[in-house]
Scaffold this motif. Structure first.
Motif, PDB file in Angstrom:
ATOM      1  N   MET A   1      15.125 -55.368  -2.410  1.00 12.99           N
ATOM      2  CA  MET A   1      14.499 -54.284  -3.159  1.00 12.99           C
ATOM      3  C   MET A   1      15.545 -53.303  -3.660  1.00 12.99           C
ATOM      4  O   MET A   1      15.423 -52.707  -4.711  1.00 12.99           O
ATOM      5  CB  MET A   1      13.526 -53.546  -2.221  1.00 12.99           C
ATOM      6  CG  MET A   1      12.324 -52.964  -2.928  1.00 12.99           C
ATOM      7  SD  MET A   1      11.211 -54.222  -3.541  1.00 12.99           S
ATOM      8  CE  MET A   1      10.178 -53.219  -4.616  1.00 12.99           C
ATOM      9  N   GLU A   2      16.603 -53.130  -2.833  1.00 15.31           N
ATOM     10  CA  GLU A   2      17.546 -52.080  -3.193  1.00 15.31           C
ATOM     11  C   GLU A   2      18.693 -52.638  -4.029  1.00 15.31           C
ATOM     12  O   GLU A   2      19.080 -53.791  -3.926  1.00 15.31           O
ATOM     13  CB  GLU A   2      18.105 -51.439  -1.920  1.00 15.31           C
ATOM     14  CG  GLU A   2      18.615 -50.036  -2.167  1.00 15.31           C
ATOM     15  CD  GLU A   2      19.822 -49.729  -1.322  1.00 15.31           C
ATOM     16  OE1 GLU A   2      20.060 -50.419  -0.327  1.00 15.31           O
ATOM     17  OE2 GLU A   2      20.557 -48.793  -1.681  1.00 15.31           O
ATOM     18  N   PHE A   3      19.233 -51.737  -4.829  1.00 18.17           N
ATOM     19  CA  PHE A   3      20.322 -52.070  -5.717  1.00 18.17           C
ATOM     20  C   PHE A   3      21.627 -52.311  -4.945  1.00 18.17           C
ATOM     21  O   PHE A   3      21.971 -51.574  -4.034  1.00 18.17           O
ATOM     22  CB  PHE A   3      20.499 -50.893  -6.680  1.00 18.17           C
ATOM     23  CG  PHE A   3      21.764 -50.932  -7.458  1.00 18.17           C
ATOM     24  CD1 PHE A   3      21.858 -51.700  -8.605  1.00 18.17           C
ATOM     25  CD2 PHE A   3      22.856 -50.191  -7.052  1.00 18.17           C
ATOM     26  CE1 PHE A   3      23.033 -51.733  -9.332  1.00 18.17           C
ATOM     27  CE2 PHE A   3      24.035 -50.219  -7.775  1.00 18.17           C
ATOM     28  CZ  PHE A   3      24.114 -50.987  -8.922  1.00 18.17           C
ATOM     29  N   LYS A   4      22.330 -53.382  -5.287  1.00 20.57           N
ATOM     30  CA  LYS A   4      23.656 -53.624  -4.695  1.00 20.57           C
ATOM     31  C   LYS A   4      24.650 -53.836  -5.835  1.00 20.57           C
ATOM     32  O   LYS A   4      24.389 -54.570  -6.770  1.00 20.57           O
ATOM     33  CB  LYS A   4      23.637 -54.892  -3.827  1.00 20.57           C
ATOM     34  CG  LYS A   4      23.000 -54.700  -2.465  1.00 20.57           C
ATOM     35  CD  LYS A   4      24.052 -54.424  -1.397  1.00 20.57           C
ATOM     36  CE  LYS A   4      23.405 -54.085  -0.048  1.00 20.57           C
ATOM     37  NZ  LYS A   4      22.858 -52.729   0.012  1.00 20.57           N
ATOM     38  N   ASP A  31      18.332 -48.581 -17.543  1.00 17.12           N
ATOM     39  CA  ASP A  31      17.247 -48.587 -16.576  1.00 17.12           C
ATOM     40  C   ASP A  31      17.691 -48.298 -15.150  1.00 17.12           C
ATOM     41  O   ASP A  31      16.897 -48.315 -14.222  1.00 17.12           O
ATOM     42  CB  ASP A  31      16.528 -49.949 -16.602  1.00 17.12           C
ATOM     43  CG  ASP A  31      15.648 -50.056 -17.825  1.00 17.12           C
ATOM     44  OD1 ASP A  31      15.236 -48.994 -18.325  1.00 17.12           O
ATOM     45  OD2 ASP A  31      15.393 -51.192 -18.266  1.00 17.12           O
ATOM     46  N   MET A  32      18.985 -48.058 -14.963  1.00 17.26           N
ATOM     47  CA  MET A  32      19.462 -47.847 -13.597  1.00 17.26           C
ATOM     48  C   MET A  32      19.196 -46.426 -13.138  1.00 17.26           C
ATOM     49  O   MET A  32      19.202 -45.485 -13.909  1.00 17.26           O
ATOM     50  CB  MET A  32      20.960 -48.109 -13.522  1.00 17.26           C
ATOM     51  CG  MET A  32      21.289 -49.572 -13.458  1.00 17.26           C
ATOM     52  SD  MET A  32      23.031 -49.771 -13.093  1.00 17.26           S
ATOM     53  CE  MET A  32      23.204 -51.482 -13.574  1.00 17.26           C
ATOM     54  N   HIS A  33      18.999 -46.288 -11.843  1.00 19.73           N
ATOM     55  CA  HIS A  33      18.800 -44.980 -11.236  1.00 19.73           C
ATOM     56  C   HIS A  33      20.139 -44.229 -11.247  1.00 19.73           C
ATOM     57  O   HIS A  33      21.197 -44.815 -11.065  1.00 19.73           O
ATOM     58  CB  HIS A  33      18.329 -45.167  -9.800  1.00 19.73           C
ATOM     59  CG  HIS A  33      17.837 -43.898  -9.169  1.00 19.73           C
ATOM     60  ND1 HIS A  33      18.688 -42.944  -8.651  1.00 19.73           N
ATOM     61  CD2 HIS A  33      16.592 -43.416  -8.980  1.00 19.73           C
ATOM     62  CE1 HIS A  33      17.975 -41.936  -8.166  1.00 19.73           C
ATOM     63  NE2 HIS A  33      16.693 -42.195  -8.351  1.00 19.73           N
ATOM     64  N   ALA A  35      21.534 -42.412  -9.113  1.00 21.05           N
ATOM     65  CA  ALA A  35      22.302 -42.543  -7.874  1.00 21.05           C
ATOM     66  C   ALA A  35      23.085 -43.856  -7.855  1.00 21.05           C
ATOM     67  O   ALA A  35      24.196 -43.936  -7.326  1.00 21.05           O
ATOM     68  CB  ALA A  35      21.374 -42.461  -6.668  1.00 21.05           C
ATOM     69  N   ASP A  36      22.485 -44.909  -8.451  1.00 22.32           N
ATOM     70  CA  ASP A  36      23.177 -46.201  -8.525  1.00 22.32           C
ATOM     71  C   ASP A  36      24.350 -46.127  -9.500  1.00 22.32           C
ATOM     72  O   ASP A  36      25.427 -46.661  -9.236  1.00 22.32           O
ATOM     73  CB  ASP A  36      22.208 -47.304  -8.968  1.00 22.32           C
ATOM     74  CG  ASP A  36      21.133 -47.569  -7.923  1.00 22.32           C
ATOM     75  OD1 ASP A  36      21.435 -47.405  -6.725  1.00 22.32           O
ATOM     76  OD2 ASP A  36      20.018 -47.937  -8.315  1.00 22.32           O
ATOM     77  N   GLU A  39      27.222 -44.550  -7.922  1.00 19.08           N
ATOM     78  CA  GLU A  39      27.919 -45.475  -7.025  1.00 19.08           C
ATOM     79  C   GLU A  39      28.857 -46.373  -7.812  1.00 19.08           C
ATOM     80  O   GLU A  39      29.965 -46.669  -7.369  1.00 19.08           O
ATOM     81  CB  GLU A  39      26.888 -46.316  -6.274  1.00 19.08           C
ATOM     82  CG  GLU A  39      26.961 -46.168  -4.768  1.00 19.08           C
ATOM     83  CD  GLU A  39      25.893 -46.993  -4.082  1.00 19.08           C
ATOM     84  OE1 GLU A  39      25.044 -46.377  -3.437  1.00 19.08           O
ATOM     85  OE2 GLU A  39      25.888 -48.239  -4.189  1.00 19.08           O
ATOM     86  N   GLU A  43      33.312 -46.695  -8.063  1.00 17.67           N
ATOM     87  CA  GLU A  43      34.084 -47.933  -7.912  1.00 17.67           C
ATOM     88  C   GLU A  43      35.098 -48.125  -9.035  1.00 17.67           C
ATOM     89  O   GLU A  43      36.078 -48.847  -8.879  1.00 17.67           O
ATOM     90  CB  GLU A  43      33.148 -49.148  -7.897  1.00 17.67           C
ATOM     91  CG  GLU A  43      32.256 -49.243  -6.693  1.00 17.67           C
ATOM     92  CD  GLU A  43      33.056 -49.505  -5.418  1.00 17.67           C
ATOM     93  OE1 GLU A  43      33.929 -50.382  -5.449  1.00 17.67           O
ATOM     94  OE2 GLU A  43      32.803 -48.807  -4.418  1.00 17.67           O
ATOM     95  N   GLU A  69      31.280 -38.733  -5.773  1.00 23.07           N
ATOM     96  CA  GLU A  69      32.236 -38.260  -4.766  1.00 23.07           C
ATOM     97  C   GLU A  69      32.936 -37.017  -5.321  1.00 23.07           C
ATOM     98  O   GLU A  69      33.164 -36.915  -6.530  1.00 23.07           O
ATOM     99  CB  GLU A  69      33.306 -39.323  -4.499  1.00 23.07           C
ATOM    100  CG  GLU A  69      32.783 -40.646  -4.026  1.00 23.07           C
ATOM    101  CD  GLU A  69      32.432 -40.618  -2.558  1.00 23.07           C
ATOM    102  OE1 GLU A  69      32.974 -39.759  -1.844  1.00 23.07           O
ATOM    103  OE2 GLU A  69      31.615 -41.437  -2.129  1.00 23.07           O
ATOM    104  N   ARG A 169       8.399 -31.029  -8.004  1.00 24.66           N
ATOM    105  CA  ARG A 169       7.417 -31.072  -6.925  1.00 24.66           C
ATOM    106  C   ARG A 169       6.840 -29.694  -6.682  1.00 24.66           C
ATOM    107  O   ARG A 169       7.553 -28.766  -6.336  1.00 24.66           O
ATOM    108  CB  ARG A 169       8.065 -31.567  -5.644  1.00 24.66           C
ATOM    109  CG  ARG A 169       8.307 -33.066  -5.684  1.00 24.66           C
ATOM    110  CD  ARG A 169       9.465 -33.437  -4.831  1.00 24.66           C
ATOM    111  NE  ARG A 169       9.836 -34.823  -5.059  1.00 24.66           N
ATOM    112  CZ  ARG A 169      10.990 -35.337  -4.676  1.00 24.66           C
ATOM    113  NH1 ARG A 169      11.874 -34.570  -4.077  1.00 24.66           N
ATOM    114  NH2 ARG A 169      11.263 -36.588  -4.904  1.00 24.66           N
TER     115      ARG A 169
END
Lengths: 449, 449
Positions: A1-4, A31-33, A35-36, A39, A43, A69, A169
């Motif tokens: 389910m999670e992105f790698k 379409d990527m989140h 946070a991804d 990441e 790299e 970071e 929210r």
């Protein structure tokens, strides 16, 4: 389910960057989140990361910026003009924007603020910059939904729709008076089941937890956890509603607080990280090392003063490291349990029942270790009496270390000093010196020297 | 703003209990928050606390039960019949009820479950008991709002009203198919702005993070933090929606994880607290003490083997504790930074850049400490060459300790062992032995013995 992240993805991106195929990059990352994507940027090398950052639009990059970071964010920010940075900040919530501005140099800070487009937003951000980081003011958001007690339900619903648009929210609707003083909160259910002509002042709930802008962040965390709150309003000295803190802001506070204990136990003062500079790392660590060294000089004096007895009973000296290590270990264990008890409230002050339990645990451990040592010494070196002296000293030193380990954090806590210091190098080295001293005193008594 | 327990309140309560004035007790405690009442009960003795507990009605006491210290809760539960406990549990959310049942003895557990009145609730609780504590299944709630993809918006809104009644915070509306498989989520906004005859399958959002029941709790915490989620659905092996985890469940996981590092650093294995039994405390602590002792026996061997050189150069021996302490301190500092880096993702694997930075920090610290030591030794004992040997050994031992401190956590991490062990007694004592060994080897080389 999670992105790698895959190696293929990284090399594909690197090729697209090299070929400057911007539209394909956009399609790939669309379409990527955020946070991804952050990441992924971590790299890549700085140039590649900056390239992608400039290709994406600011709605996306603003969120990415928050997740990067520290060193990459610093690097990217240094390559953006004040105007470009301001564009990013216009997309962010006030609190997040203020955090990023706080990282900039004084000059750049002012330039960026002057470039902010949304005046209200800019005012809120500047307002947040006034508060120190570890207070309610420093962690609160400006985004919240508030209504005036003199409004009718109808006006209220209309106003709420406008306000809620910019807020991810809602959590709670706060009620204020004409002076913006916090009066209470509104339940969504009451709002929907009451006549639209009713006045807010007739239906709001006045019982409400709130914190002041200068309340310490750990105190806010404690209150929110105790009362199981998902959001808490923040008021200024005059009781005026100035912001709101949500549970996700508190998660970081809780984590930082727990990590601080760990760092103190490890002899690291400031909040440093692996990617901080050599200077910062040294500043956080060297003071503890020097203090440990100075304390251990006393240990060298004790050993120096006991050269004669060590010459006579040669095995005394060789068990000094074992003695130190055991005393240190048991002292730190005893302190750590008290420190955690103080943190979670199960220990409040000196408690005879707990203290005698600690001594029992140490006595059991000490007896087992000493008996083992007595046998070991007898088998290897004979000389029963010397082994006996070493073993008895060992028990005494263990009990002493456990006592010190229990009392010191309580004493620090009573004097408003962080008790976790007791699990750090200061106490372990002090324990060492006292332990070695006691060891020779008891050995002398038993051996009659 | 916040509640504080006063001595007066406590003595007032004690008088009311002694006089058995139940209705006055009820009036006094009526408006208090359950977390505050729990704090009061923790201050009273067991009998008084139980008395108040029985006076209040179960709607209130159920929530209080969750907030009590472990030993008081255990004590009160032991004085309640299975039927009385079941009454409390009927008031609680499934997850909280399951946590309390898990604390009971096997026999009492079954009796309590058979006394639960709400069959659906009981089924959910029993279901939750199957999952191990540190998985998504172990921390999830059964309470959530879900709708079928084949429903119309109208049916959906009706059903949602019924479901939401028992749930304190809705957060998200999940969409499932006829087999209860999770398909996506529904935005409240879309639901309100679409024709009531539209089908859910046409308007739901299929992009949705979820976790499996057996996902580790720390992994769930990581995902929720990374994507800034306030709730995440939990699915079983077949993708069926079985529960939901909210951010407040995760706060405890994050806290426990950070505390575990601290405990490992302090040489405490199991999750013990100040009010645990002597046996539990000893079991958590003795193994580390024994291991430390066994390792330090090697140190005694090294010292024993170096008696001759120690006799010849008498100051060598007296600086051993200083050497050990400094090596231990620097090793733990180095490890702690790597451990935190691994935890927050800023360190992923061996990195030459970081390693050389660590060696630079150690070299600076080592040089300062050694120069100081060289002067100290010369002033007190003369013998420049011996002081020089001690100082050079010190630098070498410091660099060695920093290397070990950096590499060991990385090695542990790669082998799926918690790297925080490296900041505990195992590494500090090993550091000791290697350090003392190296110290004498270098001293021998310099002094030509």
């Amino acid at each position: 389910m999670e992105f790698k992240i895959s190696k293929e993805l990284i090399s594909q991106l690197e090729q697209l960057i090299a070929a400057k195929r911007d539209s394909e990059l956009n399609v790939l990352l669309e379409d990527m989140h955020h946070a991804d994507i952050a990441e992924i940027l971590d790299e890549l090398d700085f140039n590649e990361a900056t390239y992608i950052f400039k290709v994406l639009d600011s709605e996306k990059t603003a969120e990415i910026l928050l997740e990067l970071e520290d060193d990459l964010r610093e690097n990217i920010l240094s390559r953006l003009s004040p105007k470009e940075i301001a564009e990013e900040l216009d997309e962010l919530e006030t609190n997040d924007a203020a955090d990023i501005i706080a990282e900039l140099s004084k000059d750049k800070k002012d330039e960026v603020i002057s470039e902010l487009q949304d005046v209200e937003h800019a005012k809120d951000i500047v307002d947040l910059l006034r508060y120190s980081e570890d207070t309610a003011g420093g962690i609160m958001h400006k985004e919240l939904v508030k209504v005036n007690e003199n409004w009718s339900v109808l006006t209220c619903v209309k106003e709420m729709r406008i306000q809620a648009e910019n807020i991810s929210r809602v959590h709670s609707i706060y009620v204020v008076d004409d002076e913006n003083r916090l009066k209470g909160r509104l339940s969504l259910k009451d709002l929907l089941t009451t006549s639209t002509r009713a006045q807010i002042s007739d239906i709001y709930i006045s019982k409400l937890n709130s914190v002041k802008v200068d309340t310490e962040d750990v105190e806010v965390a404690r209150i929110m956890q105790k009362y199981d709150l998902e959001a808490i309003p923040v008021v200024d000295e005059l009781g005026r509603l100035v912001g709101r803190i949500t549970i996700d802001d508190i998660v970081d506070v809780i984590k930082d607080e727990a990590e601080k204990d760990y760092q103190l136990a490890a002899g690291i003062t400031q909040d440093v990280e692996a990617n901080d500079s050599v200077l910062e790392l040294t500043k956080a660590r060297l003071p503890w090392l020097l203090m440990g060294m100075v304390i251990e000089l006393f240990a060298s004096q004790v050993l120096d003063a006991n050269q004669a007895i060590s010459d006579q009973f040669r095995t005394l000296m060789i068990f000094v490291p074992l003695l130190s290590a055991t005393a240190g270990n048991i002292g730190v264990q005893a302190s750590a349990i008290v420190v955690q008890g103080l943190a979670n409230g199960s220990v409040k002050e000196f408690n005879r029942h707990y203290f005698s339990k600690e001594l029992t645990v140490s006595m059991i451990s000490g007896t087992i270790i000493s008996l083992f040592l007595l046998c070991y010494h007898y088998v290897l070196y004979g000389q029963f009496l010397v082994g006996f002296a070493i073993s008895i000293s060992m028990i005494a030193v263990i009990l002493f270390a456990a006592t010190l380990g229990t009392l010191v954090p309580l004493l620090l806590h009573r004097n408003k000093i962080d008790p976790a210091i007791a699990t750090g190098p200061f106490i372990t080295t002090s324990n060492d010196v006292f332990g070695i001293f006691l060891y020779f005193v008891i050995a002398r008594l038993i051996l009659g020297v």
